[in-house]
Write a protein that holds these residues in place. Sequence first.
Motif, PDB file in Angstrom:
ATOM      1  N   CYS A  42       0.790  -1.196  -0.167  1.00  0.00           N
ATOM      2  CA  CYS A  42      -0.029  -0.134   0.148  1.00  0.00           C
ATOM      3  C   CYS A  42       0.812   1.064   0.093  1.00  0.00           C
ATOM      4  CB  CYS A  42      -1.033   0.032   1.202  1.00  0.00           C
ATOM      5  SG  CYS A  42      -1.939   1.378   1.584  1.00  0.00           S
ATOM      6  N   PRO A  43       0.862   2.155  -0.922  1.00  0.00           N
ATOM      7  CA  PRO A  43       1.687   3.527  -0.931  1.00  0.00           C
ATOM      8  C   PRO A  43       1.216   4.192   0.260  1.00  0.00           C
ATOM      9  CG  PRO A  43       0.624   2.975  -3.237  1.00  0.00           C
ATOM     10  CD  PRO A  43      -0.218   2.103  -2.236  1.00  0.00           C
ATOM     11  N   VAL A  44       0.223   4.147   0.997  1.00  0.00           N
ATOM     12  CA  VAL A  44      -0.041   4.967   1.976  1.00  0.00           C
ATOM     13  C   VAL A  44       0.409   4.379   3.182  1.00  0.00           C
ATOM     14  CG1 VAL A  44      -1.859   6.200   3.496  1.00  0.00           C
ATOM     15  CG2 VAL A  44      -2.005   6.090   1.063  1.00  0.00           C
ATOM     16  N   CYS A  45       0.172   3.196   3.490  1.00  0.00           N
ATOM     17  CA  CYS A  45       0.524   2.428   4.713  1.00  0.00           C
ATOM     18  C   CYS A  45       1.888   2.015   4.834  1.00  0.00           C
ATOM     19  CB  CYS A  45      -0.412   1.335   4.804  1.00  0.00           C
ATOM     20  SG  CYS A  45      -2.179   1.767   4.930  1.00  0.00           S
ATOM     21  N   GLN A  46       2.501   1.584   3.781  1.00  0.00           N
ATOM     22  CA  GLN A  46       3.692   1.340   3.380  1.00  0.00           C
ATOM     23  C   GLN A  46       4.229  -0.072   4.005  1.00  0.00           C
ATOM     24  OE1 GLN A  46       6.646   4.261   3.860  1.00  0.00           O
ATOM     25  NE2 GLN A  46       5.504   5.755   2.625  1.00  0.00           N
ATOM     26  N   SER A  47       3.684  -0.562   5.147  1.00  0.00           N
ATOM     27  CA  SER A  47       3.940  -1.845   5.668  1.00  0.00           C
ATOM     28  C   SER A  47       3.031  -2.972   5.480  1.00  0.00           C
ATOM     29  CB  SER A  47       4.496  -1.544   7.325  1.00  0.00           C
ATOM     30  OG  SER A  47       3.233  -0.989   7.831  1.00  0.00           O
ATOM     31  N   ASN A  54      -7.037  -0.631   4.073  1.00  0.00           N
ATOM     32  CA  ASN A  54      -8.348   0.156   3.827  1.00  0.00           C
ATOM     33  C   ASN A  54      -8.276   1.376   3.074  1.00  0.00           C
ATOM     34  OD1 ASN A  54     -10.084  -1.822   5.016  1.00  0.00           O
ATOM     35  ND2 ASN A  54      -9.614  -0.945   6.972  1.00  0.00           N
ATOM     36  N   ALA A  55      -7.051   2.025   2.740  1.00  0.00           N
ATOM     37  CA  ALA A  55      -6.796   3.247   2.037  1.00  0.00           C
ATOM     38  C   ALA A  55      -7.274   3.066   0.629  1.00  0.00           C
ATOM     39  CB  ALA A  55      -5.225   3.449   2.071  1.00  0.00           C
ATOM     40  N   PRO A  56      -8.076   4.288   0.215  1.00  0.00           N
ATOM     41  CA  PRO A  56      -8.377   4.344  -1.052  1.00  0.00           C
ATOM     42  C   PRO A  56      -7.503   3.811  -2.256  1.00  0.00           C
ATOM     43  CG  PRO A  56      -9.002   6.166   0.155  1.00  0.00           C
ATOM     44  CD  PRO A  56      -7.961   5.684   0.903  1.00  0.00           C
ATOM     45  N   ILE A  57      -6.220   4.133  -2.024  1.00  0.00           N
ATOM     46  CA  ILE A  57      -5.223   3.966  -3.226  1.00  0.00           C
ATOM     47  C   ILE A  57      -5.263   2.356  -3.246  1.00  0.00           C
ATOM     48  CG2 ILE A  57      -3.318   4.138  -1.912  1.00  0.00           C
ATOM     49  CD1 ILE A  57      -3.404   4.959  -5.557  1.00  0.00           C
ATOM     50  N   SER A  58      -5.227   1.804  -1.897  1.00  0.00           N
ATOM     51  CA  SER A  58      -5.197   0.342  -1.952  1.00  0.00           C
ATOM     52  C   SER A  58      -6.303  -0.227  -2.750  1.00  0.00           C
ATOM     53  CB  SER A  58      -4.937  -0.382  -0.543  1.00  0.00           C
ATOM     54  OG  SER A  58      -3.834   0.099   0.048  1.00  0.00           O
ATOM     55  N   LYS A  59      -7.616   0.267  -2.518  1.00  0.00           N
ATOM     56  CA  LYS A  59      -8.682  -0.347  -3.235  1.00  0.00           C
ATOM     57  C   LYS A  59      -8.689  -0.271  -4.629  1.00  0.00           C
ATOM     58  CE  LYS A  59     -13.726   0.131  -3.737  1.00  0.00           C
ATOM     59  NZ  LYS A  59     -15.039   0.247  -3.271  1.00  0.00           N
ATOM     60  N   ASP A  60      -8.154   1.077  -5.308  1.00  0.00           N
ATOM     61  CA  ASP A  60      -7.834   1.212  -6.582  1.00  0.00           C
ATOM     62  C   ASP A  60      -6.821   0.138  -7.115  1.00  0.00           C
ATOM     63  OD1 ASP A  60      -9.661   3.369  -6.251  1.00  0.00           O
ATOM     64  OD2 ASP A  60      -7.837   4.870  -6.419  1.00  0.00           O
ATOM     65  N   LEU A  61      -5.708  -0.212  -6.327  1.00  0.00           N
ATOM     66  CA  LEU A  61      -4.824  -1.064  -6.773  1.00  0.00           C
ATOM     67  C   LEU A  61      -5.507  -2.521  -6.997  1.00  0.00           C
ATOM     68  CD1 LEU A  61      -1.449   0.105  -5.124  1.00  0.00           C
ATOM     69  CD2 LEU A  61      -1.980  -0.036  -7.586  1.00  0.00           C
ATOM     70  N   ARG A  62      -6.304  -2.777  -5.811  1.00  0.00           N
ATOM     71  CA  ARG A  62      -7.135  -4.102  -6.115  1.00  0.00           C
ATOM     72  C   ARG A  62      -7.781  -4.264  -7.012  1.00  0.00           C
ATOM     73  NH1 ARG A  62      -7.474  -2.977  -0.272  1.00  0.00           N
ATOM     74  NH2 ARG A  62      -9.678  -2.332  -0.633  1.00  0.00           N
ATOM     75  N   LEU A  63      -8.609  -3.340  -7.562  1.00  0.00           N
ATOM     76  CA  LEU A  63      -9.254  -3.288  -8.582  1.00  0.00           C
ATOM     77  C   LEU A  63      -8.759  -3.266  -9.877  1.00  0.00           C
ATOM     78  CD1 LEU A  63     -12.124  -0.725  -7.490  1.00  0.00           C
ATOM     79  CD2 LEU A  63     -12.312  -3.070  -7.715  1.00  0.00           C
ATOM     80  N   GLU A  88       8.586   0.772  -8.714  1.00  0.00           N
ATOM     81  CA  GLU A  88       8.992  -0.626  -7.746  1.00  0.00           C
ATOM     82  C   GLU A  88       8.676  -0.470  -6.331  1.00  0.00           C
ATOM     83  OE1 GLU A  88      12.702  -2.879  -8.245  1.00  0.00           O
ATOM     84  OE2 GLU A  88      12.661  -2.633 -10.318  1.00  0.00           O
ATOM     85  N   PHE A  89       8.409   0.583  -5.710  1.00  0.00           N
ATOM     86  CA  PHE A  89       7.987   0.866  -4.725  1.00  0.00           C
ATOM     87  C   PHE A  89       6.716  -0.153  -3.992  1.00  0.00           C
ATOM     88  CE2 PHE A  89       5.545   3.216  -1.270  1.00  0.00           C
ATOM     89  CZ  PHE A  89       6.572   3.106  -0.230  1.00  0.00           C
ATOM     90  N   VAL A  90       5.907  -0.329  -4.974  1.00  0.00           N
ATOM     91  CA  VAL A  90       4.654  -1.105  -4.666  1.00  0.00           C
ATOM     92  C   VAL A  90       4.882  -2.457  -4.272  1.00  0.00           C
ATOM     93  CG1 VAL A  90       3.134   0.628  -5.689  1.00  0.00           C
ATOM     94  CG2 VAL A  90       3.660  -1.297  -7.258  1.00  0.00           C
ATOM     95  N   LEU A  91       5.853  -3.085  -4.783  1.00  0.00           N
ATOM     96  CA  LEU A  91       6.293  -4.471  -4.372  1.00  0.00           C
ATOM     97  C   LEU A  91       6.908  -4.446  -2.975  1.00  0.00           C
ATOM     98  CD1 LEU A  91       8.362  -5.099  -7.931  1.00  0.00           C
ATOM     99  CD2 LEU A  91       5.985  -5.687  -7.227  1.00  0.00           C
ATOM    100  N   LEU A  92       6.266  -5.542  -2.599  1.00  0.00           N
ATOM    101  CA  LEU A  92       6.752  -5.881  -0.889  1.00  0.00           C
ATOM    102  C   LEU A  92       7.978  -6.380  -0.983  1.00  0.00           C
ATOM    103  CD1 LEU A  92       3.457  -7.050   0.691  1.00  0.00           C
ATOM    104  CD2 LEU A  92       4.759  -4.992   1.455  1.00  0.00           C
ATOM    105  N   LYS A  93       8.231  -7.126  -1.998  1.00  0.00           N
ATOM    106  CA  LYS A  93       9.852  -7.696  -2.178  1.00  0.00           C
ATOM    107  C   LYS A  93      10.346  -7.130  -3.282  1.00  0.00           C
ATOM    108  CE  LYS A  93       8.447 -11.908   0.329  1.00  0.00           C
ATOM    109  NZ  LYS A  93       8.477 -13.600   0.292  1.00  0.00           N
TER     110      LYS A  93
END
Length: 150
Positions: A42-47, A54-63, A88-93
């Motif tokens: 999640c670009p907002v939560c980061q961890s 539940n961030a709106p950007i996460s919902k957008d990414l899921r969609l 690449e920031f959106v990759l957890l690994k």
Amino acid sequence: MKRLILILALVATPLFAVEPDEVLSDPVLELRALELSKGLRCPVCQSESIDESNAPISKDLRLLVRERLVAGDSDQAALNYIVARYGEFVLLKPTFGGANWLLWAAGPLMLLLAGVVGVSYVRGRAGAKAPQDDALSADEAAALRDILNK
């Protein structure tokens, strides 16, 4: 039967923030989407992954992940699309390629550098002369007595 498989798949995997309107009707695509979203940050939560946030950007990414899978993209093509848009920031690994190798190597390199600096400092201090307790000259002793007697 498909609904039963979908229900079992959804019960067996934690869905933290995935809303019911996001779930795909095809259970195979939904499982692929869940696997992909586990590796996206999640670009907002980061961890947190986008499934946990539940961030709106996460919902957008899921969609977006689900849209790409419905459009017929492979898992890697969907990831490449998202990384091309968000970096690449959106990759957890993160990958080891490109400039990321420097980030992966920075910790051990800094530890090694600190060890070298520490050892050289200790060795330098060991070879230094200890301060000497030289006796005062007669002039210095007289000046000191004058100061103390004032």
